[in-house]
Design a protein around this motif. Structure first.
Motif, mmCIF file in Angstrom:
data_model
loop_
_atom_site.group_PDB
_atom_site.id
_atom_site.type_symbol
_atom_site.label_atom_id
_atom_site.label_comp_id
_atom_site.label_asym_id
_atom_site.label_seq_id
_atom_site.Cartn_x
_atom_site.Cartn_y
_atom_site.Cartn_z
ATOM 1 N N GLY A 210 82.424 78.893 3.034
ATOM 2 C CA GLY A 210 81.387 78.890 3.955
ATOM 3 C C GLY A 210 81.289 78.205 5.112
ATOM 4 O O GLY A 210 80.347 78.108 5.992
ATOM 5 N N VAL A 211 82.538 77.443 5.507
ATOM 6 C CA VAL A 211 82.330 76.725 6.856
ATOM 7 C C VAL A 211 83.278 77.341 7.593
ATOM 8 O O VAL A 211 84.550 77.320 7.577
ATOM 9 C CB VAL A 211 82.848 75.148 6.217
ATOM 10 C CG1 VAL A 211 82.912 74.240 7.487
ATOM 11 C CG2 VAL A 211 81.815 74.705 5.417
ATOM 12 N N LEU A 212 83.001 77.397 9.111
ATOM 13 C CA LEU A 212 83.817 77.859 10.039
ATOM 14 C C LEU A 212 84.255 77.018 11.142
ATOM 15 O O LEU A 212 83.121 76.122 11.465
ATOM 16 C CB LEU A 212 83.268 79.219 10.790
ATOM 17 C CG LEU A 212 83.327 80.255 9.683
ATOM 18 C CD1 LEU A 212 82.761 81.439 10.365
ATOM 19 C CD2 LEU A 212 84.452 80.775 8.839
ATOM 20 N N ILE A 213 85.283 76.611 11.581
ATOM 21 C CA ILE A 213 85.703 75.601 12.730
ATOM 22 C C ILE A 213 86.353 76.291 13.804
ATOM 23 O O ILE A 213 87.348 77.046 13.539
ATOM 24 C CB ILE A 213 86.401 74.459 12.115
ATOM 25 C CG1 ILE A 213 85.591 73.699 11.119
ATOM 26 C CG2 ILE A 213 86.522 73.536 13.374
ATOM 27 C CD1 ILE A 213 85.946 72.392 10.454
ATOM 28 N N ILE A 214 85.395 76.514 14.791
ATOM 29 C CA ILE A 214 85.808 77.334 15.968
ATOM 30 C C ILE A 214 86.069 76.726 17.179
ATOM 31 O O ILE A 214 85.208 76.094 17.572
ATOM 32 C CB ILE A 214 84.944 78.524 16.214
ATOM 33 C CG1 ILE A 214 84.831 79.183 14.597
ATOM 34 C CG2 ILE A 214 85.353 79.681 17.042
ATOM 35 C CD1 ILE A 214 83.593 80.304 14.422
ATOM 36 N N ASN A 215 87.176 77.061 18.198
ATOM 37 C CA ASN A 215 87.449 76.424 19.199
ATOM 38 C C ASN A 215 86.687 76.916 20.197
ATOM 39 O O ASN A 215 86.218 76.287 21.307
ATOM 40 C CB ASN A 215 88.941 76.180 19.476
ATOM 41 C CG ASN A 215 89.612 75.137 18.442
ATOM 42 O OD1 ASN A 215 89.406 74.209 18.493
ATOM 43 N ND2 ASN A 215 90.754 75.617 17.941
ATOM 44 N N ASP A 216 86.524 78.218 20.421
ATOM 45 C CA ASP A 216 86.007 79.078 21.519
ATOM 46 C C ASP A 216 84.504 79.198 21.245
ATOM 47 O O ASP A 216 83.915 79.852 20.312
ATOM 48 C CB ASP A 216 86.617 80.397 21.604
ATOM 49 C CG ASP A 216 86.384 80.952 22.792
ATOM 50 O OD1 ASP A 216 86.635 80.790 23.779
ATOM 51 O OD2 ASP A 216 85.468 82.043 22.501
ATOM 52 N N LEU A 217 83.850 79.084 22.352
ATOM 53 C CA LEU A 217 82.346 79.001 22.355
ATOM 54 C C LEU A 217 81.823 80.383 22.203
ATOM 55 O O LEU A 217 81.122 80.666 21.206
ATOM 56 C CB LEU A 217 81.868 78.647 23.649
ATOM 57 C CG LEU A 217 80.199 78.720 24.051
ATOM 58 C CD1 LEU A 217 79.442 77.791 22.985
ATOM 59 C CD2 LEU A 217 79.529 78.238 25.194
ATOM 60 N N GLU A 218 82.351 81.542 22.785
ATOM 61 C CA GLU A 218 82.037 82.714 22.583
ATOM 62 C C GLU A 218 82.273 83.396 21.301
ATOM 63 O O GLU A 218 81.589 83.815 20.585
ATOM 64 C CB GLU A 218 82.837 83.708 23.765
ATOM 65 C CG GLU A 218 82.342 83.544 25.008
ATOM 66 C CD GLU A 218 80.851 83.407 25.162
ATOM 67 O OE1 GLU A 218 80.239 84.370 24.401
ATOM 68 O OE2 GLU A 218 80.247 82.552 25.892
ATOM 69 N N GLU A 219 83.377 83.138 20.641
ATOM 70 C CA GLU A 219 83.924 83.302 19.536
ATOM 71 C C GLU A 219 82.787 82.589 18.237
ATOM 72 O O GLU A 219 82.480 83.274 17.372
ATOM 73 C CB GLU A 219 85.480 83.079 19.072
ATOM 74 C CG GLU A 219 85.971 83.345 17.749
ATOM 75 C CD GLU A 219 87.294 82.747 17.485
ATOM 76 O OE1 GLU A 219 87.362 82.672 16.271
ATOM 77 O OE2 GLU A 219 88.107 82.638 18.430
ATOM 78 N N ALA A 220 82.490 81.520 18.750
ATOM 79 C CA ALA A 220 81.330 80.980 17.644
ATOM 80 C C ALA A 220 80.175 81.685 17.592
ATOM 81 O O ALA A 220 79.440 81.785 16.600
ATOM 82 C CB ALA A 220 81.184 79.152 18.167
ATOM 83 N N LYS A 221 79.640 82.074 18.856
ATOM 84 C CA LYS A 221 78.465 82.901 18.963
ATOM 85 C C LYS A 221 78.766 84.123 18.271
ATOM 86 O O LYS A 221 77.708 84.693 17.421
ATOM 87 C CB LYS A 221 78.205 83.017 20.413
ATOM 88 C CG LYS A 221 77.957 82.099 21.201
ATOM 89 C CD LYS A 221 77.398 82.492 22.678
ATOM 90 C CE LYS A 221 76.782 81.322 23.321
ATOM 91 N NZ LYS A 221 76.611 81.440 24.924
ATOM 92 N N VAL A 222 79.774 84.712 18.400
ATOM 93 C CA VAL A 222 80.006 85.949 17.515
ATOM 94 C C VAL A 222 80.005 85.774 16.082
ATOM 95 O O VAL A 222 79.349 86.434 15.210
ATOM 96 C CB VAL A 222 81.398 86.529 17.868
ATOM 97 C CG1 VAL A 222 81.794 87.820 16.870
ATOM 98 C CG2 VAL A 222 81.461 87.077 19.337
ATOM 99 N N GLU A 223 80.396 84.638 15.707
ATOM 100 C CA GLU A 223 80.568 84.103 14.121
ATOM 101 C C GLU A 223 79.236 83.755 13.765
ATOM 102 O O GLU A 223 78.727 84.056 12.493
ATOM 103 C CB GLU A 223 81.553 83.195 13.863
ATOM 104 C CG GLU A 223 83.025 83.748 13.862
ATOM 105 C CD GLU A 223 83.403 84.618 12.792
ATOM 106 O OE1 GLU A 223 82.459 84.870 11.895
ATOM 107 O OE2 GLU A 223 84.567 85.200 12.730
#
Ligand code: AMP
Ligand code: GLY
Length: 423
Positions: free
Chosen positions: A158-171
């Motif tokens: 259940g933990v996501l670590i994402i570099n891109d802001l737009e991708e983080a918003k989608v997730e």
């Protein structure tokens, strides 16, 4: 004393191995257990969350203590189930009741607990589908990478670590609105990213007194150099060389003490193991997460370093006099290397015959995903075996684990050959 251990992994085989060594142990049961526990205890084919079946077993076999391995039964309230049942309430359960288990069951609860008791952790806010827009705005205030955590139990995924802001918003939207992790992501904790090296500290407590057990470091990624998908753990080392006395003093004062005092202040009934996932940032410890059980495969290196009688320790936990126990440790380093089924943590095949375990003389082979068919040991899970060895340092211990693994084989067996590469 008749004792029941709940679970079926390497952690539970290690508990069984240790508890079987106690003179205080009369009959030892494991539910459901594996091929390793079958050799030293009686396996009973019931699920760890089938509370009525567990009750029947406990009464039929006159069980006098229950040791809970995994988090699921704790979060579902097995301790409370015992306390609320007249026939069971005098039988101690090692593991917190629901009021404590929620520290693992809800990331938001854990963060609030840490804030309340001044335990250092990453800054955070939590969001629901209703506050999705506010979640986007919070993400915009942070620097990448972005850490998104499903609030509930999501089998370690259940933990996501994402570099891109737009991708983080989608997730974030996937989690909150499209139930990416089911109900577990009805709520999402967004955290500041902390950069450092991770380790775990284990604490045994009766709710008031506590013993800090050895540190351990596990290797979660499937691939060498910490690459590829997350797994349950590919190996572990104890003690952690970089957790020196000065650092551990900080851990004790800033994290362990306030955590145990927090249980008392919040009236949490905590009798059991606390697994504190830490990250060391510029020599300062921060809590990444609490788990309300021992780690797996960390147990396979922590427990073999404890010289004390485990039943004496657990009885002291149950009776609330853990201050009567003085921890005695094996000073050597212990390492464990996990052999997994090819393909894990994605699809893999089961039912492969495992050979050579009996040829291992210099290591302890803890079983994880195994089962007995007649006299044959078959693989039955992703993580199959954890091969533990001692040494004067982690390199020496690892060399022994690797030499022992050379003697063992099953079709598509895989293990990481680079443990300790980052130390
Ligand atoms: P958890 O399930 O909370 O242990 O998170 C899984 C993994 O994500 C941890 O073992 C860390 O590697 C990583 N992680 C979680 N929170 C953070 C954070 N705030 N900063 C950096 N890494 C994190
Ligand atoms: N090895 C990590 C865990 O037990 O959660």
């Amino acid at each position: 004393m008749n004792i029941l251990i709940l679970g079926s992994g390497g952690r539970e085989h290690t508990f069984t191995w240790k508890i079987a060594q106690s003179e205080k142990t009369t009959k030892l049961f494991v539910a459901p257990g594996n091929a390793g526990t079958a050799k030293i205890a009686t396996n009973v084919a019931i699920s760890v969350t089938d509370f009525p079946a567990i009750k029947k077993l406990v009464l039929d076999e006159k069980i006098e203590m229950v040791v809970v391995g995994p988090e699921d039964p704790l979060v579902q309230g097995i301790h409370d189930f015992f306390l609320n049942d007249n026939a069971l309430k005098s039988i101690p359960v090692i593991g917190p009741d629901k009021s404590g288990a929620i520290l693992e069951g809800s990331k938001e609860f854990a963060k609030e607990f840490m804030a309340r008791h001044n335990v250092p952790t990453a800054a955070y806010q939590s969001f629901t589908a209703k506050s999705l827009e506010a979640g986007y705005e919070f993400l915009e205030t942070l620097n990448p990478p972005y850490v998104l955590k499903a609030d509930g139990l999501a089998a370690g995924k259940g933990v996501l670590i994402i570099n891109d802001l737009e991708e983080a918003k989608v997730e974030l939207k996937n989690m909150l609105v499209d139930a990416k992790f089911g109900n577990a992501s009805n709520k999402v904790v967004i955290e500041e990213f902390l950069s450092g090296i991770e380790l775990s500290v284990f604490v045994l407590t009766d709710g008031k007194n506590y013993i800090t057990l050895p540190t351990a470091k596990d290797y979660k990624r499937i691939g060498e150099g910490d690459t590829g998908l997350n797994t349950g753990g590919m190996g572990a080392i104890s003690p952690v060389p970089f957790a020196d006395a000065e650092f551990m003093q900080k851990v004790e004062e800033r994290i362990v003490k306030p955590t145990i005092e927090g249980f008392q202040k919040d009236e949490i009934n905590y009798k059991g193991f606390v697994f504190i996932g830490l990250i060391k940032v510029d020599n300062e410890p921060y809590v990444i997460e609490y788990n309300v059980r021992m780690g797996d495969p960390e147990t396979e290196v922590v427990i073999p370093r404890i010289k004390n009688d485990m039943v004496t320790m657990l009885t002291a936990v149950a009776e609330g006099n853990l201050d009567s126990v003085k921890l005695e440790l094996d000073k050597r380093t212990a390492t464990t290397v996990v052999a997994v089924s090819g393909g894990y943590p994605e699809a893999y095949e089961k039912g492969k015959e495992i050979t050579g375990i009996d040829n291992v003389t210099d290591s302890i082979v803890f079983h994880a995903g195994t089962q007995l068919k007649g006299d044959t040991v078959l693989s039955s899970g992703g993580r199959v075996l954890a091969v533990t060895s001692y040494g004067n340092d982690f390199k020496e211990a690892l060399a022994t684990s690797y030499a022992s693994l050379e003697k063992i084989s099953f079709d598509k067996m895989y293990f990481r050959k680079d443990l300790g590469f980052d130390l």
